[in-house]
Design an enzyme around this catalytic site. Structure first.
Site, PDB file in Angstrom:
ATOM      1  N   SER A  42      12.655  17.094  41.908  1.00 36.23           N
ATOM      2  CA  SER A  42      12.299  15.686  42.133  1.00 36.23           C
ATOM      3  C   SER A  42      13.436  15.052  42.925  1.00 36.23           C
ATOM      4  O   SER A  42      14.126  14.169  42.454  1.00 36.23           O
ATOM      5  CB  SER A  42      12.092  14.969  40.800  1.00 36.23           C
ATOM      6  OG  SER A  42      13.291  14.912  40.064  1.00 36.23           O
ATOM      7  N   HIS A 153       8.848  18.620  36.346  1.00 35.78           N
ATOM      8  CA  HIS A 153       9.474  19.780  35.706  1.00 35.78           C
ATOM      9  C   HIS A 153       8.554  20.434  34.673  1.00 35.78           C
ATOM     10  O   HIS A 153       8.954  21.345  33.967  1.00 35.78           O
ATOM     11  CB  HIS A 153      10.789  19.385  35.029  1.00 35.78           C
ATOM     12  CG  HIS A 153      11.803  18.835  35.993  1.00 35.78           C
ATOM     13  ND1 HIS A 153      12.921  18.156  35.592  1.00 35.78           N
ATOM     14  CD2 HIS A 153      11.857  18.869  37.345  1.00 35.78           C
ATOM     15  CE1 HIS A 153      13.628  17.791  36.649  1.00 35.78           C
ATOM     16  NE2 HIS A 153      12.991  18.203  37.727  1.00 35.78           N
ATOM     17  N   GLN A 161       9.848  12.129  33.282  1.00 34.73           N
ATOM     18  CA  GLN A 161      10.308  13.498  33.574  1.00 34.73           C
ATOM     19  C   GLN A 161      11.155  14.111  32.454  1.00 34.73           C
ATOM     20  O   GLN A 161      11.035  15.296  32.161  1.00 34.73           O
ATOM     21  CB  GLN A 161      11.115  13.463  34.876  1.00 34.73           C
ATOM     22  CG  GLN A 161      11.695  14.783  35.311  1.00 34.73           C
ATOM     23  CD  GLN A 161      12.433  14.660  36.639  1.00 34.73           C
ATOM     24  OE1 GLN A 161      11.822  14.629  37.689  1.00 34.73           O
ATOM     25  NE2 GLN A 161      13.751  14.578  36.598  1.00 34.73           N
ATOM     26  N   GLU A 162      12.041  13.299  31.866  1.00 33.89           N
ATOM     27  CA  GLU A 162      12.998  13.875  30.904  1.00 33.89           C
ATOM     28  C   GLU A 162      13.119  12.995  29.666  1.00 33.89           C
ATOM     29  O   GLU A 162      13.388  11.798  29.774  1.00 33.89           O
ATOM     30  CB  GLU A 162      14.390  14.004  31.542  1.00 33.89           C
ATOM     31  CG  GLU A 162      14.385  14.922  32.741  1.00 33.89           C
ATOM     32  CD  GLU A 162      15.688  14.896  33.539  1.00 33.89           C
ATOM     33  OE1 GLU A 162      16.738  14.508  32.974  1.00 33.89           O
ATOM     34  OE2 GLU A 162      15.641  15.237  34.725  1.00 33.89           O
ATOM     35  N   GLU A 205      13.919  22.661  32.755  1.00 37.19           N
ATOM     36  CA  GLU A 205      15.277  22.435  32.249  1.00 37.19           C
ATOM     37  C   GLU A 205      15.434  22.904  30.807  1.00 37.19           C
ATOM     38  O   GLU A 205      16.377  22.516  30.118  1.00 37.19           O
ATOM     39  CB  GLU A 205      15.654  20.957  32.390  1.00 37.19           C
ATOM     40  CG  GLU A 205      15.702  20.541  33.865  1.00 37.19           C
ATOM     41  CD  GLU A 205      16.211  19.138  34.089  1.00 37.19           C
ATOM     42  OE1 GLU A 205      16.386  18.384  33.114  1.00 37.19           O
ATOM     43  OE2 GLU A 205      16.432  18.794  35.266  1.00 37.19           O
ATOM     44  N   ASP A 242      14.889  10.051  31.614  1.00 35.80           N
ATOM     45  CA  ASP A 242      14.879   9.947  33.075  1.00 35.80           C
ATOM     46  C   ASP A 242      13.415   9.809  33.476  1.00 35.80           C
ATOM     47  O   ASP A 242      12.634  10.761  33.358  1.00 35.80           O
ATOM     48  CB  ASP A 242      15.492  11.199  33.721  1.00 35.80           C
ATOM     49  CG  ASP A 242      15.449  11.131  35.244  1.00 35.80           C
ATOM     50  OD1 ASP A 242      15.035  10.090  35.792  1.00 35.80           O
ATOM     51  OD2 ASP A 242      15.847  12.129  35.894  1.00 35.80           O
ATOM     52  N   GLU A 283      17.078   6.363  33.217  1.00 39.90           N
ATOM     53  CA  GLU A 283      17.413   6.712  34.604  1.00 39.90           C
ATOM     54  C   GLU A 283      16.207   6.507  35.515  1.00 39.90           C
ATOM     55  O   GLU A 283      15.075   6.786  35.120  1.00 39.90           O
ATOM     56  CB  GLU A 283      17.852   8.188  34.604  1.00 39.90           C
ATOM     57  CG  GLU A 283      18.226   8.768  35.938  1.00 39.90           C
ATOM     58  CD  GLU A 283      18.608  10.255  35.776  1.00 39.90           C
ATOM     59  OE1 GLU A 283      19.169  10.633  34.721  1.00 39.90           O
ATOM     60  OE2 GLU A 283      18.310  11.032  36.693  1.00 39.90           O
ATOM     61  N   ASP A 310      19.786   7.516  40.010  1.00 41.09           N
ATOM     62  CA  ASP A 310      19.865   8.897  40.508  1.00 41.09           C
ATOM     63  C   ASP A 310      19.293   8.911  41.930  1.00 41.09           C
ATOM     64  O   ASP A 310      20.050   8.830  42.911  1.00 41.09           O
ATOM     65  CB  ASP A 310      19.084   9.817  39.558  1.00 41.09           C
ATOM     66  CG  ASP A 310      18.893  11.229  40.108  1.00 41.09           C
ATOM     67  OD1 ASP A 310      19.572  11.595  41.082  1.00 41.09           O
ATOM     68  OD2 ASP A 310      18.051  11.978  39.574  1.00 41.09           O
ATOM     69  N   LYS A 335      25.496  13.927  41.130  1.00 42.68           N
ATOM     70  CA  LYS A 335      25.065  15.296  41.439  1.00 42.68           C
ATOM     71  C   LYS A 335      25.783  15.704  42.719  1.00 42.68           C
ATOM     72  O   LYS A 335      25.542  15.103  43.786  1.00 42.68           O
ATOM     73  CB  LYS A 335      23.561  15.334  41.684  1.00 42.68           C
ATOM     74  CG  LYS A 335      22.692  15.081  40.455  1.00 42.68           C
ATOM     75  CD  LYS A 335      21.238  14.890  40.894  1.00 42.68           C
ATOM     76  CE  LYS A 335      20.264  14.983  39.734  1.00 42.68           C
ATOM     77  NZ  LYS A 335      18.897  14.528  40.142  1.00 42.68           N
ATOM     78  N   SER A 362      25.652  15.413  36.348  1.00 46.77           N
ATOM     79  CA  SER A 362      24.335  16.032  36.149  1.00 46.77           C
ATOM     80  C   SER A 362      24.163  17.370  36.852  1.00 46.77           C
ATOM     81  O   SER A 362      24.666  17.580  37.956  1.00 46.77           O
ATOM     82  CB  SER A 362      23.259  15.069  36.669  1.00 46.77           C
ATOM     83  OG  SER A 362      21.980  15.665  36.665  1.00 46.77           O
ATOM     84  N   HIS A 363      23.430  18.230  36.205  1.00 40.06           N
ATOM     85  CA  HIS A 363      22.898  19.468  36.789  1.00 40.06           C
ATOM     86  C   HIS A 363      21.719  19.132  37.702  1.00 40.06           C
ATOM     87  O   HIS A 363      21.358  17.964  37.865  1.00 40.06           O
ATOM     88  CB  HIS A 363      22.424  20.390  35.658  1.00 40.06           C
ATOM     89  CG  HIS A 363      21.240  19.824  34.913  1.00 40.06           C
ATOM     90  ND1 HIS A 363      20.393  20.579  34.151  1.00 40.06           N
ATOM     91  CD2 HIS A 363      20.753  18.546  34.836  1.00 40.06           C
ATOM     92  CE1 HIS A 363      19.443  19.821  33.644  1.00 40.06           C
ATOM     93  NE2 HIS A 363      19.643  18.585  34.042  1.00 40.06           N
ATOM     94  N   ARG A 364      21.077  20.158  38.262  1.00 42.91           N
ATOM     95  CA  ARG A 364      19.776  20.011  38.929  1.00 42.91           C
ATOM     96  C   ARG A 364      18.745  20.807  38.134  1.00 42.91           C
ATOM     97  O   ARG A 364      19.095  21.663  37.318  1.00 42.91           O
ATOM     98  CB  ARG A 364      19.806  20.538  40.374  1.00 42.91           C
ATOM     99  CG  ARG A 364      20.757  19.845  41.320  1.00 42.91           C
ATOM    100  CD  ARG A 364      20.642  18.346  41.370  1.00 42.91           C
ATOM    101  NE  ARG A 364      19.343  17.792  41.707  1.00 42.91           N
ATOM    102  CZ  ARG A 364      19.049  17.123  42.812  1.00 42.91           C
ATOM    103  NH1 ARG A 364      19.995  16.951  43.733  1.00 42.91           N
ATOM    104  NH2 ARG A 364      17.854  16.603  43.016  1.00 42.91           N
ATOM    105  N   SER A 365      17.473  20.556  38.420  1.00 42.18           N
ATOM    106  CA  SER A 365      16.443  21.315  37.686  1.00 42.18           C
ATOM    107  C   SER A 365      16.470  22.794  38.072  1.00 42.18           C
ATOM    108  O   SER A 365      16.123  23.659  37.276  1.00 42.18           O
ATOM    109  CB  SER A 365      15.065  20.699  37.899  1.00 42.18           C
ATOM    110  OG  SER A 365      14.808  20.508  39.269  1.00 42.18           O
ATOM    111  N   LYS A 386      24.592  15.446  31.701  1.00 42.71           N
ATOM    112  CA  LYS A 386      23.260  15.948  31.339  1.00 42.71           C
ATOM    113  C   LYS A 386      23.098  17.296  32.017  1.00 42.71           C
ATOM    114  O   LYS A 386      23.302  17.440  33.219  1.00 42.71           O
ATOM    115  CB  LYS A 386      22.138  14.956  31.680  1.00 42.71           C
ATOM    116  CG  LYS A 386      21.787  14.764  33.123  1.00 42.71           C
ATOM    117  CD  LYS A 386      20.404  14.091  33.242  1.00 42.71           C
ATOM    118  CE  LYS A 386      19.905  14.118  34.670  1.00 42.71           C
ATOM    119  NZ  LYS A 386      18.527  13.633  34.812  1.00 42.71           N
TER     120      LYS A 386
HETATM  121  C1  LIG Z   1      17.961  16.718  37.272  1.00 41.98           C
HETATM  122  C2  LIG Z   1      16.967  16.062  37.867  1.00 41.98           C
HETATM  123  O1  LIG Z   1      15.942  16.697  38.477  1.00 41.98           O
HETATM  124  P1  LIG Z   1      15.997  17.345  39.926  1.00 41.98           P
HETATM  125  O2  LIG Z   1      17.161  18.266  39.950  1.00 41.98           O
HETATM  126  O3  LIG Z   1      14.667  18.036  40.038  1.00 41.98           O
HETATM  127  O4  LIG Z   1      16.150  16.206  40.890  1.00 41.98           O
HETATM  128  C3  LIG Z   1      16.901  14.584  37.865  1.00 41.98           C
HETATM  129  O5  LIG Z   1      15.968  13.998  38.430  1.00 41.98           O
HETATM  130  O6  LIG Z   1      17.797  13.946  37.333  1.00 41.98           O
HETATM  131 MG   LIG Z   2      16.906  11.978  37.764  1.00 43.20          MG
END
Ligand SMILES: C=C(OP(=O)(O)O)C(=O)O
Ligand SMILES: [Mg+2]
Length: 425
Positions: A42, A153, A161-162, A205, A242, A283, A310, A335, A362-365, A386
């Site tokens: 996303s 996801h 999403q989260e 995730e 999120d 978020e 984000d 990110k 933050s990580h990514r998906s 996260k």
């Molecule tokens: C971690 C996320 O997803 P993506 O890496 O798919 O953007 C997010 O949207 O915060």
């Molecule tokens: Mg996000």
């Protein structure tokens, strides 16, 4: 003592979704160090460009162009530079790329190199990555654990999403992680009992991806899981979300939970949620370019709710500055691959922190075994990370790295806990 880079190399490796991504390798002195670019699903439309080949390999998702950019272009720019001079190396890549969004080399190329240079610099100095990035006092972040996945996801009707849990009431990071894992397991059995075995399939995730239809259904079962695991919602464990709202936005309206809402109605929807649940962080509540609604929402809800940008800020100081000037949101999601170098990401974090914005690393998906973001979160001292569910190797690699850092710091280890959200009432 300076340590020149003698070789820059890259290869295509797989990420956690089975898609190819860039692994960069930096040699300096006797050390050869690698790092892997993560990848979003996303993604915000203002992110730096992730270069993909578009040919038939991997259904057009190959990254050999980006790999070759590392091997044959970036190598020419940075070989011979001192591996300990991360900023100069990042700047050299930025100017050789010469585009506003890293579209020449690809941000997946530059981020893999930048992360590998940072790690190699730390090793050449004989220190840990978090020590290398900051000489300061280290803070173990609150893990914002995504235990129920929706949106892009997952494959359900859930638009948010989260759905995350945040064990801010724990005394240490290790306790927080254990509490999160206990809630995760409790949620698994509740989902199975209530919705059947297919409800415990997992999303990108590592959180469960049940076929639920509405946001409150998801929030209620998470509340039950927190309590079922023996914790008090809103004291031991908080909730976070999120929304990734750009993904359910079209033509001026948002479609979720079987309703079509305008921006104002969506804000009311969130206000209701924050009254009914111990929600601490939200978020991307609105689509990625709606600074105005974010400002209004911050005025209304920002004293009790962390509002994180984000897709709104994309770890970009220009967009963040615009947000700060407009009082849009009160936190930055960080990110590294959204902007393409470690130095620029740190600059964005510093701007946020000095402007009284919180920072959540933050990580990514799409992830890998690379653990750099754990050290970046500790070095920034921002108090929040996260990185998905407390399950699946590409997510637990970061959490487990934080366990090791906490153990190694011993008595001097500080867990952020509720102080990460001290700005909220
Ligand atoms: C971690 C996320 O997803 P993506 O890496 O798919 O953007 C997010 O949207 O915060
Ligand atoms: Mg996000």
């Amino acid at each position: 003592m300076s340590s020149p880079i003698t070789r820059v190399w890259a290869r295509e490796v797989l990420d956690s979704r089975g898609n190819p991504t860039v692994e960069a390798e930096i040699t300096a002195g006797k050390d050869c160090v690698s790092a892997i670019a993560p990848s979003g699903a996303s993604t915000g439309s203002h992110e730096a460009l992730e270069l993909r080949d578009g040919d038939a390999r991997y259904n057009g998702k190959g990254v050999m162009k980006a790999v070759n950019n590392v091997r044959f272009s970036i190598s020419k720019v940075i070989e011979g530079m001192d591996v300990q001079n991360l900023k100069a190396i990042d700047n050299a890549m930025i100017s050789a790329d010469g585009t506003p969004n890293k579209s020449k080399f690809g941000a997946n190329a530059t981020v893999a190199v930048s992360l590998a240079v940072a790690k190699a610099g730390a090793i050449s100095k004989g220190v840990e990555l978090h020590e290398y990035l900051s000489p300061g006092s280290y803070i173990l972040p609150v893990p914002m654990m995504n235990i129920l996945n929706g949106g892009k996801h997952a494959g359900s009707n859930l638009k948010i999403q989260e759905f995350m849990i945040s064990p801010a009431g724990a005394a240490t990071f290790a306790d927080a992680l254990r509490m999160g894992a206990e809630v995760y397991h409790e949620l698994k059995s509740l989902l199975k009992k209530s919705y059947g075995v297919s409800a415990i399939n997992i999303g990108d995730e590592g959180g469960f991806a049940p076929a639920l239809d509405t946001t409150p259904e998801a929030m209620n079962i998470i509340m039950d899981a927190i309590e079922g695991a023996g914790y008090a919602p809103g004291r031991d464990v908080y909730m976070a979300m999120d929304a990734a709202a750009s993904e359910f936005y079209a033509d001026g309206s948002y479609t979720l939970d079987g309703k079509t809402l305008n921006a104002g109605e969506l804000v009311d929807f969130y206000a209701d949620l924050s009254r009914s649940y111990p929600l601490i962080s939200l978020e991307d509540p609105v689509m990625e370019d709606d600074f105005e609604t974010m400002t209004e929402m911050t005025k209304k809800l920002g004293s009790k709710l962390q509002l994180v940008g984000d897709d709104l800020f994309v770890t970009n100081t220009e967009r963040l500055r615009r947000g700060i000037e407009a009082d849009a949101g009160n936190a930055l999601l960080l990110k590294v691959n959204q902007i393409g170098t470690v130095s620029e990401a740190i600059e964005a974090a510093e701007l946020a922190l000095k402007s009284n914005y919180a920072v959540m690393v933050s990580h990514r998906s799409g992830e890998s075994e690379d653990t750099s973001i754990a050290d970046i979160a500790v070095a920034l001292g921002c108090g929040q990370i996260k990185t998905g569910a407390p399950a699946r190797g590409e997510r637990t690699s970061k959490y487990n790295r934080l366990l090791r850092i906490e153990e190694k710091l011993g008595q001097s280890a500080k867990y952020a806990g509720k102080s990460a959200f001290a700005a909220l009432k």
